[in-house]
Design a protein around this motif. Structure first.
Motif, PDB file in Angstrom:
ATOM      1  N   LEU A 172      45.545  37.414  34.681  1.00 23.93           N
ATOM      2  CA  LEU A 172      46.817  36.712  34.908  1.00 23.93           C
ATOM      3  C   LEU A 172      46.834  35.959  36.238  1.00 23.93           C
ATOM      4  CD1 LEU A 172      49.410  39.223  33.431  1.00 23.93           C
ATOM      5  CD2 LEU A 172      48.438  37.167  32.399  1.00 23.93           C
ATOM      6  N   LYS A 173      45.965  36.351  37.161  1.00 23.29           N
ATOM      7  CA  LYS A 173      45.867  35.645  38.448  1.00 23.29           C
ATOM      8  C   LYS A 173      45.322  34.233  38.247  1.00 23.29           C
ATOM      9  CE  LYS A 173      45.192  39.990  40.889  1.00 23.29           C
ATOM     10  NZ  LYS A 173      44.191  40.930  41.392  1.00 23.29           N
ATOM     11  N   SER A 174      44.627  33.996  37.120  1.00 26.00           N
ATOM     12  CA  SER A 174      44.066  32.675  36.809  1.00 26.00           C
ATOM     13  C   SER A 174      44.983  31.862  35.903  1.00 26.00           C
ATOM     14  CB  SER A 174      42.707  32.829  36.128  1.00 26.00           C
ATOM     15  OG  SER A 174      41.827  33.539  36.949  1.00 26.00           O
ATOM     16  N   GLY A 175      46.158  32.384  35.628  1.00 26.49           N
ATOM     17  CA  GLY A 175      47.105  31.701  34.740  1.00 26.49           C
ATOM     18  C   GLY A 175      47.795  30.561  35.443  1.00 26.49           C
ATOM     19  N   PRO A 176      48.720  29.895  34.796  1.00 26.22           N
ATOM     20  CA  PRO A 176      49.138  30.153  33.422  1.00 26.22           C
ATOM     21  C   PRO A 176      48.103  29.640  32.428  1.00 26.22           C
ATOM     22  CG  PRO A 176      50.305  28.249  34.257  1.00 26.22           C
ATOM     23  CD  PRO A 176      49.482  28.787  35.394  1.00 26.22           C
TER      24      PRO A 176
END
Length: 187
Positions: A63-67
């Motif tokens: 989720l740190k690489s989202g959205p």
């Protein structure tokens, strides 16, 4: 291509491996940047038929690489139940829906949509055995794949290629999805 779309496919103990792997594979062939996220952590996940898959990252780290342009849930009763119970999955799905981004769920995974209040009133499909659980909150159909706005649902392992190609069409375009289907000898 620099503007490659991003998708995250969640897996958990008991996820249906064919639905996960076929979807991941079809999307990657279409040029979509797919992250496989383990619900619990990034350790090996034993799927519904005892195939072990190793996620790229834990869901928390992914989720740190989202959205993501698409959040995708494979079925399998065990995995779907864990998705239903996960506050983190609920938060992710709600953010995805609020931002009008794609959500995909196949087989038993549409039960997680209902658990988290996603897409209520839209047209969906699922594995026949969980259809009765969904028909009070959705317009329930029996098509192989149902696309209702940005919500994509499908029936089960035998429709996983159709599901993956429908998502590929939305993310990479119909031409690219058709080229992938042709390469897989599906067209």
């Amino acid at each position: 291509m620099g503007d490659s779309k991003k998708a995250v496919v969640l897996i958990a103990e008991g996820s249906e491996e064919m639905e996960a792997v076929i979807t991941i594979d079809v999307l990657r062939r279409a040029g979509v940047n797919v992250t496989v996220a383990g619900l619990k952590d990034n350790g090996p996940v034993k799927c519904s038929r005892d195939v072990v898959l190793v996620p790229d990252a834990s869901l928390t780290d992914a989720l740190k690489s989202g959205p993501y342009d698409a959040v995708i849930l494979p079925g399998g009763l065990g995995g779907s139940k864990l998705f239903c119970e996960s506050a983190e999955v609920g938060k992710l799905l709600k953010e995805q829906e609020a931002s009008d981004r794609i959500i995909g769920a196949i087989c038993a995974a549409p039960t997680a949509l209902k658990s988290h209040g996603i897409g209520l009133g839209k047209s969906i499909t699922s594995y026949p055995g969980v259809g009765d659980h969904l028909s009070d909150s959705y317009k329930y159909l029996e098509d192989k794949v149902v696309i209702s706005g940005k919500l994509v649902t499908s029936r089960g392992p035998g429709t996983a290629f159709d599901f993956g190609l429908a998502l590929a069409g939305l993310l990479a375009g119909k031409e690219k999805a058709d080229a992938v289907a042709k390469g897989l000898l599906l067209l």
